[in-house]
Design an enzyme around this catalytic site. Structure first.
Site, PDB file in Angstrom:
ATOM      1  N   GLY A  56       0.852  -1.182   0.000  1.00  0.00           N
ATOM      2  CA  GLY A  56       0.000   0.000   0.000  1.00  0.00           C
ATOM      3  C   GLY A  56       0.881   1.222   0.000  1.00  0.00           C
ATOM      4  O   GLY A  56       1.753   1.356  -0.847  1.00  0.00           O
ATOM      5  N   GLU A  57       0.716   2.059   0.997  1.00  0.00           N
ATOM      6  CA  GLU A  57       1.553   3.258   1.113  1.00  0.00           C
ATOM      7  C   GLU A  57       2.051   3.297   2.552  1.00  0.00           C
ATOM      8  O   GLU A  57       1.272   3.474   3.480  1.00  0.00           O
ATOM      9  CB  GLU A  57       0.738   4.502   0.747  1.00  0.00           C
ATOM     10  CG  GLU A  57       1.578   5.608   0.114  1.00  0.00           C
ATOM     11  CD  GLU A  57       2.479   6.283   1.129  1.00  0.00           C
ATOM     12  OE1 GLU A  57       3.605   6.671   0.777  1.00  0.00           O
ATOM     13  OE2 GLU A  57       2.057   6.417   2.294  1.00  0.00           O
ATOM     14  N   SER A  58       3.357   3.157   2.697  1.00  0.00           N
ATOM     15  CA  SER A  58       3.882   2.862   4.031  1.00  0.00           C
ATOM     16  C   SER A  58       3.771   4.031   5.014  1.00  0.00           C
ATOM     17  O   SER A  58       3.618   3.813   6.213  1.00  0.00           O
ATOM     18  CB  SER A  58       5.321   2.365   3.925  1.00  0.00           C
ATOM     19  OG  SER A  58       6.136   3.324   3.289  1.00  0.00           O
ATOM     20  N   CYS A  88       6.034  -5.446   0.354  1.00  0.00           N
ATOM     21  CA  CYS A  88       6.154  -4.113  -0.241  1.00  0.00           C
ATOM     22  C   CYS A  88       6.059  -3.022   0.832  1.00  0.00           C
ATOM     23  O   CYS A  88       6.954  -2.909   1.652  1.00  0.00           O
ATOM     24  CB  CYS A  88       5.133  -3.969  -1.366  1.00  0.00           C
ATOM     25  SG  CYS A  88       5.620  -2.734  -2.559  1.00  0.00           S
ATOM     26  N   ILE A 149       5.366  -3.510  -7.612  1.00  0.00           N
ATOM     27  CA  ILE A 149       4.537  -2.313  -7.837  1.00  0.00           C
ATOM     28  C   ILE A 149       5.109  -1.153  -7.017  1.00  0.00           C
ATOM     29  O   ILE A 149       5.064  -1.188  -5.782  1.00  0.00           O
ATOM     30  CB  ILE A 149       3.063  -2.567  -7.429  1.00  0.00           C
ATOM     31  CG1 ILE A 149       2.509  -3.795  -8.175  1.00  0.00           C
ATOM     32  CG2 ILE A 149       2.202  -1.335  -7.722  1.00  0.00           C
ATOM     33  CD1 ILE A 149       1.151  -4.275  -7.667  1.00  0.00           C
ATOM     34  N   ARG A 150       5.684  -0.174  -7.706  1.00  0.00           N
ATOM     35  CA  ARG A 150       6.373   0.936  -7.012  1.00  0.00           C
ATOM     36  C   ARG A 150       7.202   0.388  -5.841  1.00  0.00           C
ATOM     37  O   ARG A 150       7.123   0.858  -4.701  1.00  0.00           O
ATOM     38  CB  ARG A 150       5.378   1.982  -6.513  1.00  0.00           C
ATOM     39  CG  ARG A 150       4.844   2.875  -7.631  1.00  0.00           C
ATOM     40  CD  ARG A 150       3.934   3.966  -7.124  1.00  0.00           C
ATOM     41  NE  ARG A 150       2.683   3.434  -6.609  1.00  0.00           N
ATOM     42  CZ  ARG A 150       1.694   2.979  -7.369  1.00  0.00           C
ATOM     43  NH1 ARG A 150       1.801   2.984  -8.676  1.00  0.00           N
ATOM     44  NH2 ARG A 150       0.594   2.513  -6.831  1.00  0.00           N
ATOM     45  N   HIS A 185       4.891  -8.500  -4.501  1.00  0.00           N
ATOM     46  CA  HIS A 185       3.563  -8.850  -3.974  1.00  0.00           C
ATOM     47  C   HIS A 185       3.277 -10.344  -4.160  1.00  0.00           C
ATOM     48  O   HIS A 185       2.674 -10.726  -5.173  1.00  0.00           O
ATOM     49  CB  HIS A 185       2.494  -8.032  -4.716  1.00  0.00           C
ATOM     50  CG  HIS A 185       2.457  -6.598  -4.309  1.00  0.00           C
ATOM     51  ND1 HIS A 185       1.493  -6.084  -3.466  1.00  0.00           N
ATOM     52  CD2 HIS A 185       3.277  -5.576  -4.602  1.00  0.00           C
ATOM     53  CE1 HIS A 185       1.725  -4.793  -3.267  1.00  0.00           C
ATOM     54  NE2 HIS A 185       2.798  -4.471  -3.952  1.00  0.00           N
ATOM     55  N   GLU A 187       1.087 -12.156  -2.949  1.00  0.00           N
ATOM     56  CA  GLU A 187      -0.357 -12.452  -2.970  1.00  0.00           C
ATOM     57  C   GLU A 187      -0.926 -12.348  -4.384  1.00  0.00           C
ATOM     58  O   GLU A 187      -2.053 -12.761  -4.627  1.00  0.00           O
ATOM     59  CB  GLU A 187      -1.106 -11.530  -1.995  1.00  0.00           C
ATOM     60  CG  GLU A 187      -1.355 -10.103  -2.449  1.00  0.00           C
ATOM     61  CD  GLU A 187      -0.124  -9.185  -2.364  1.00  0.00           C
ATOM     62  OE1 GLU A 187       0.998  -9.675  -2.118  1.00  0.00           O
ATOM     63  OE2 GLU A 187      -0.318  -7.963  -2.564  1.00  0.00           O
TER      64      GLU A 187
HETATM   65  N1  GLN Z   1       5.848   2.833  -2.762  1.00  0.00           N
HETATM   66  C1  GLN Z   1       5.073   2.389  -1.629  1.00  0.00           C
HETATM   67  C2  GLN Z   1       5.669   2.930  -0.326  1.00  0.00           C
HETATM   68  O1  GLN Z   1       6.773   3.376  -0.317  1.00  0.00           O
HETATM   69  C3  GLN Z   1       5.013   0.880  -1.588  1.00  0.00           C
HETATM   70  C4  GLN Z   1       4.272   0.362  -2.797  1.00  0.00           C
HETATM   71  C5  GLN Z   1       3.526  -0.914  -2.574  1.00  0.00           C
HETATM   72  O2  GLN Z   1       3.315  -1.366  -1.451  1.00  0.00           O
HETATM   73  N2  GLN Z   1       3.048  -1.487  -3.650  1.00  0.00           N
HETATM   74  O3  GLN Z   1       5.029   2.902   0.684  1.00  0.00           O
END
Ligand code: GLN
Length: 208
Positions: A56-58, A88, A149-150, A185, A187
Site C-alpha cells: 500500500g503506502e507505508s 512491499c 509495484i512501485r 507482492h 499475494e
Molecule cells: N511505494 C510504496 C511505499 O513506499 C510501496 C508500494 C507498494 O506497497 N506497492 O510505501
C-alpha cells in the site's frame, strides 16, 4: 486433532483481500485448520498466531497504525516471536532503516523489527510496475512470478537476515527468524509459497 491457528491481515491501509484469499488457500494446501481474519485494533492483534502486513503506502500505513494505538502492540508481539509477512509497503513498515533517494531519511513511523535498510520507490518511473521470474530455493520454488509495484529495494541486510531471493543482485525476499519480508507482492503471484511458510510458522508459534 488439527491445530487451530488464527492468522490476520492488518487493515491500517493497503491491499488486504488478496492476502486473505492466499492465506485461506495456503491453509487448505497444508491441511491446517484455522481462521483468517482482518486485524487493526490492539485487542485484535493480541489474538493472532501470525500476521500479514500488506502493500500500500507505508507512510499512511504507519500513521494509521499509530492512530489505532496498534503500532506498539504489533512491535512488542513481533519481538516476542509473532510470525509476520510484510509485503512491499509492509516490508518498509517492518524495516529498521528507511530512506528515499529524493528526500533522504523518511522519518515515517516504522516498526524497526527487521534488520534491513530499505530504499523506497527504488525502481523509478519507467519501471513503476513489472513482473519477473525469480527462484526461491529455500521455499522449494525454482520459478516464482514476482510482481513489483512501485517497489522498494533492500540495500543492506544485517547478520541475522537470510536472503531468500534476489533480483538483479539485490535481495527481494528476506527472513529473520519468523519475520518475512518481500519487496514484491506474493499475494498476486498465484503461488502461496510465502503464505504457506507463514502458516507453518503460525503452527509452531501456537504450540509454544
Ligand atoms: N511505494 C510504496 C511505499 O513506499 C510501496 C508500494 C507498494 O506497497 N506497492 O510505501
Amino acid at each position: 486433532m488439527a491445530y487451530q491457528v488464527k492468522v490476520g491481515v492488518t487493515t491500517f491501509q493497503g491491499d488486504v483481500e488478496e492476502h486473505l484469499l492466499a492465506l485461506r488457500e495456503a491453509m487448505r494446501r497444508l491441511n491446517v485448520k484455522g481462521e483468517v481474519v482482518t486485524a487493526k485494533l490492539p485487542e485484535e492483534i493480541e489474538q493472532l498466531d501470525a500476521v500479514v502486513i500488506p502493500g500500500g503506502e507505508s507512510t499512511v500505513m504507519g500513521r494509521l497504525a499509530q492512530r489505532s494505538r496498534s503500532l506498539d502492540v504489533l512491535r512488542r508481539r513481533i519481538l516476542e516471536g509473532l510470525p509476520v509477512l510484510g509485503t512491499c509497503a509492509g516490508l518498509i513498515f517492518l524495516a529498521s532503516r528507511v530512506y528515499d533517494r529524493v528526500v533522504g531519511e523518511t522519518r515515517q513511523p516504522i516498526l524497526g523489527v527487521l534488520d534491513v535498510t530499505v530504499e523506497r520507490n527504488s525502481y523509478g518511473r519507467q519501471r513503476d510496475s513489472f513482473e519477473v521470474q525469480i527462484t526461491v530455493p529455500k521455499l522449494g520454488r525454482e520459478g516464482f512470478r514476482a510482481v513489483f509495484i512501485r517497489a522498494p529495494s533492500i540495500v543492506e541486510v544485517g547478520p541475522e537476515v537470510e536472503v531468500l531471493a534476489r533480483y538483479q543482485e539485490r535481495p527481494v525476499a528476506v527472513r529473520q527468524g519468523p519475520i518475512y519480508g518481500t519487496t514484491f507482492h506474493p499475494e498476486l503471484s498465484g503461488d502461496t509459497a510465502f503464505h504457506e511458510a507463514l502458516i507453518e510458522e503460525a503452527v509452531r508459534f501456537s504450540k509454544r
